[in-house]
Design a protein around this motif. Sequence first.
Motif, PDB file in Angstrom:
ATOM      1  N   HIS A   1     -59.586  28.896   1.188  1.00 30.78           N
ATOM      2  CA  HIS A   1     -58.270  29.785   0.778  1.00 30.78           C
ATOM      3  C   HIS A   1     -57.289  28.804   0.255  1.00 30.78           C
ATOM      4  O   HIS A   1     -56.733  28.868  -0.856  1.00 30.78           O
ATOM      5  CB  HIS A   1     -57.952  30.697   1.720  1.00 30.78           C
ATOM      6  CG  HIS A   1     -56.853  31.785   1.031  1.00 30.78           C
ATOM      7  ND1 HIS A   1     -57.097  32.696   0.265  1.00 30.78           N
ATOM      8  CD2 HIS A   1     -55.564  31.723   1.162  1.00 30.78           C
ATOM      9  CE1 HIS A   1     -56.187  33.215  -0.186  1.00 30.78           C
ATOM     10  NE2 HIS A   1     -54.891  32.872   0.504  1.00 30.78           N
ATOM     11  N   ALA A   2     -57.050  28.054   1.026  1.00 37.57           N
ATOM     12  CA  ALA A   2     -55.818  26.946   0.674  1.00 37.57           C
ATOM     13  C   ALA A   2     -56.247  26.017  -0.557  1.00 37.57           C
ATOM     14  O   ALA A   2     -55.421  25.982  -1.385  1.00 37.57           O
ATOM     15  CB  ALA A   2     -55.720  26.042   1.966  1.00 37.57           C
ATOM     16  N   ASP A   3     -57.493  25.686  -0.856  1.00 44.72           N
ATOM     17  CA  ASP A   3     -57.763  25.137  -2.044  1.00 44.72           C
ATOM     18  C   ASP A   3     -57.529  25.896  -3.099  1.00 44.72           C
ATOM     19  O   ASP A   3     -57.098  25.210  -4.234  1.00 44.72           O
ATOM     20  CB  ASP A   3     -59.238  24.596  -1.860  1.00 44.72           C
ATOM     21  CG  ASP A   3     -59.426  23.533  -0.713  1.00 44.72           C
ATOM     22  OD1 ASP A   3     -58.919  22.702  -0.523  1.00 44.72           O
ATOM     23  OD2 ASP A   3     -60.482  23.925   0.002  1.00 44.72           O
ATOM     24  N   VAL A   4     -58.029  27.028  -3.173  1.00 44.12           N
ATOM     25  CA  VAL A   4     -57.784  28.251  -4.244  1.00 44.12           C
ATOM     26  C   VAL A   4     -56.228  28.217  -4.578  1.00 44.12           C
ATOM     27  O   VAL A   4     -55.841  28.184  -5.770  1.00 44.12           O
ATOM     28  CB  VAL A   4     -58.670  29.542  -4.021  1.00 44.12           C
ATOM     29  CG1 VAL A   4     -58.350  30.589  -5.068  1.00 44.12           C
ATOM     30  CG2 VAL A   4     -59.975  29.201  -3.649  1.00 44.12           C
ATOM     31  N   CYS A   5     -55.497  28.462  -3.491  1.00 46.49           N
ATOM     32  CA  CYS A   5     -54.024  28.448  -3.630  1.00 46.49           C
ATOM     33  C   CYS A   5     -53.270  27.363  -4.312  1.00 46.49           C
ATOM     34  O   CYS A   5     -52.629  27.458  -5.219  1.00 46.49           O
ATOM     35  CB  CYS A   5     -53.361  28.656  -2.394  1.00 46.49           C
ATOM     36  SG  CYS A   5     -53.791  30.622  -1.785  1.00 46.49           S
ATOM     37  N   ALA A   6     -54.004  26.368  -3.929  1.00 45.78           N
ATOM     38  CA  ALA A   6     -53.427  24.928  -4.450  1.00 45.78           C
ATOM     39  C   ALA A   6     -53.749  24.905  -5.924  1.00 45.78           C
ATOM     40  O   ALA A   6     -52.948  24.399  -6.682  1.00 45.78           O
ATOM     41  CB  ALA A   6     -54.078  23.824  -3.701  1.00 45.78           C
ATOM     42  N   ALA A   7     -55.179  25.110  -6.363  1.00 41.82           N
ATOM     43  CA  ALA A   7     -55.568  25.302  -7.720  1.00 41.82           C
ATOM     44  C   ALA A   7     -54.514  25.990  -8.606  1.00 41.82           C
ATOM     45  O   ALA A   7     -54.204  25.886  -9.722  1.00 41.82           O
ATOM     46  CB  ALA A   7     -56.972  25.517  -7.751  1.00 41.82           C
ATOM     47  N   LEU A   8     -54.102  27.244  -7.976  1.00 45.88           N
ATOM     48  CA  LEU A   8     -53.438  28.166  -8.491  1.00 45.88           C
ATOM     49  C   LEU A   8     -51.954  27.915  -8.666  1.00 45.88           C
ATOM     50  O   LEU A   8     -51.044  28.605  -9.363  1.00 45.88           O
ATOM     51  CB  LEU A   8     -53.477  29.607  -7.979  1.00 45.88           C
ATOM     52  CG  LEU A   8     -54.871  30.287  -8.211  1.00 45.88           C
ATOM     53  CD1 LEU A   8     -55.116  31.574  -7.342  1.00 45.88           C
ATOM     54  CD2 LEU A   8     -55.128  30.716  -9.737  1.00 45.88           C
ATOM     55  N   GLY A   9     -51.350  26.863  -7.897  1.00 38.75           N
ATOM     56  CA  GLY A   9     -50.260  26.309  -7.985  1.00 38.75           C
ATOM     57  C   GLY A   9     -49.337  27.253  -7.010  1.00 38.75           C
ATOM     58  O   GLY A   9     -48.120  27.229  -7.244  1.00 38.75           O
ATOM     59  N   LEU A  10     -49.853  28.049  -6.067  1.00 37.89           N
ATOM     60  CA  LEU A  10     -49.086  28.842  -5.112  1.00 37.89           C
ATOM     61  C   LEU A  10     -48.444  28.109  -4.249  1.00 37.89           C
ATOM     62  O   LEU A  10     -49.068  27.017  -3.701  1.00 37.89           O
ATOM     63  CB  LEU A  10     -50.181  30.057  -4.555  1.00 37.89           C
ATOM     64  CG  LEU A  10     -50.697  31.055  -5.417  1.00 37.89           C
ATOM     65  CD1 LEU A  10     -51.682  31.850  -4.953  1.00 37.89           C
ATOM     66  CD2 LEU A  10     -49.959  31.595  -6.478  1.00 37.89           C
ATOM     67  N   THR A  11     -47.070  28.192  -4.155  1.00 37.75           N
ATOM     68  CA  THR A  11     -46.358  27.930  -2.785  1.00 37.75           C
ATOM     69  C   THR A  11     -46.586  28.367  -1.549  1.00 37.75           C
ATOM     70  O   THR A  11     -46.030  28.224  -0.626  1.00 37.75           O
ATOM     71  CB  THR A  11     -44.843  27.478  -3.210  1.00 37.75           C
ATOM     72  OG1 THR A  11     -44.547  28.656  -3.670  1.00 37.75           O
ATOM     73  CG2 THR A  11     -44.880  26.531  -4.360  1.00 37.75           C
ATOM     74  N   ASP A  12     -47.114  29.745  -1.786  1.00 36.80           N
ATOM     75  CA  ASP A  12     -47.516  30.588  -0.459  1.00 36.80           C
ATOM     76  C   ASP A  12     -48.750  30.837  -0.451  1.00 36.80           C
ATOM     77  O   ASP A  12     -49.833  30.086  -0.990  1.00 36.80           O
ATOM     78  CB  ASP A  12     -46.752  32.115  -0.543  1.00 36.80           C
ATOM     79  CG  ASP A  12     -46.915  32.698  -1.930  1.00 36.80           C
ATOM     80  OD1 ASP A  12     -48.160  32.510  -2.471  1.00 36.80           O
ATOM     81  OD2 ASP A  12     -46.162  33.668  -2.350  1.00 36.80           O
ATOM     82  N   ASP A  13     -49.028  31.731   0.602  1.00 37.03           N
ATOM     83  CA  ASP A  13     -50.669  31.972   0.813  1.00 37.03           C
ATOM     84  C   ASP A  13     -51.134  32.906   0.132  1.00 37.03           C
ATOM     85  O   ASP A  13     -52.320  33.373   0.398  1.00 37.03           O
ATOM     86  CB  ASP A  13     -50.531  32.275   2.721  1.00 37.03           C
ATOM     87  CG  ASP A  13     -51.855  32.077   2.910  1.00 37.03           C
ATOM     88  OD1 ASP A  13     -52.928  31.239   2.502  1.00 37.03           O
ATOM     89  OD2 ASP A  13     -52.354  32.717   4.044  1.00 37.03           O
ATOM     90  N   GLY A  14     -50.788  33.316  -1.133  1.00 40.70           N
ATOM     91  CA  GLY A  14     -51.228  34.499  -1.837  1.00 40.70           C
ATOM     92  C   GLY A  14     -51.025  35.883  -1.023  1.00 40.70           C
ATOM     93  O   GLY A  14     -50.219  35.910  -0.330  1.00 40.70           O
ATOM     94  N   GLY A  15     -51.900  36.733  -1.386  1.00 41.87           N
ATOM     95  CA  GLY A  15     -51.957  38.157  -0.925  1.00 41.87           C
ATOM     96  C   GLY A  15     -50.890  38.978  -1.587  1.00 41.87           C
ATOM     97  O   GLY A  15     -50.226  38.722  -2.397  1.00 41.87           O
ATOM     98  N   PRO A  16     -50.844  40.351  -1.063  1.00 42.65           N
ATOM     99  CA  PRO A  16     -50.064  41.223  -1.892  1.00 42.65           C
ATOM    100  C   PRO A  16     -48.619  41.005  -1.973  1.00 42.65           C
ATOM    101  O   PRO A  16     -47.822  41.465  -2.838  1.00 42.65           O
ATOM    102  CB  PRO A  16     -50.220  42.596  -0.873  1.00 42.65           C
ATOM    103  CG  PRO A  16     -51.344  42.232  -0.044  1.00 42.65           C
ATOM    104  CD  PRO A  16     -51.390  40.833   0.124  1.00 42.65           C
TER     105      PRO A  16
END
Length: 172
Positions: free
Chosen positions: A135-150
Motif C-alpha cells: 500500500h505504501a508503494d502505491v501511495c508513493a507512486a500516486l504522490g500521496l502524502t497521506d495513507d489514502g482512504g476515504p
Amino acid sequence: MTTTGYALSDAELSRLTTAFHEAGHAVAAVVLGGRVHRATVDGEHPHTEYDLLPAGTDAAVSYAGPWAEARWTLGRTPGPADMHRALVTHRADDRALCAAGGPSEGAEVVGLLERCWPAVKELTTRLYFDGQVDHADVCAALGLTDDGGPASLGLALIKAGLRVTTQSGGVS
C-alpha cells in the motif's frame, strides 16, 4: 537498421506485461479508496490482494488490471473490442466483471487510470524489479502524502481531476 534499445526476452516481456496488469489493479484499488495488502508478480500466480474496498468498486478494480495491460501493450487507450480480447485471456477478471453486471460496470475507472497512468508505470517498474509492492508503494507512486482512504485530500483531488500524478510520483 540499428537498434539502440534493449530487447526483452519472452520471459522478461511476460513479467513486464504482468507487472502492468497488477499495477493497474493496485492503483485502482487505492484511488477508489481501498487498501492494497500486496501486489506480486513473483511465483506461479501473480495477484493483487486488497481489502477495505468501498462498496460498488469491485468491478472497477477488476477491470483496471486488464485495462492497464492492454493500455501498455497497445500504446493507446484500449477500446471495447480491445478490452474484450484482453478479458478473454484473464478469466478471473472476466468472471468478476460478469458477476457485477458486465465489463461496462468496471469501465468507469478508465478516466482515473488515464489520469494516473504515470503512477501505474512507476509502480510497474517497482513490481518488475522488486517482485512485489504494498500500500505504501502505491501511495508513493500516486504522490500521496497521506495513507489514502476515504478521508484523503490527495485522492479527492486526483478524482476531481485537479491533481495529476507525474512519472516521478509527484503531482502537478
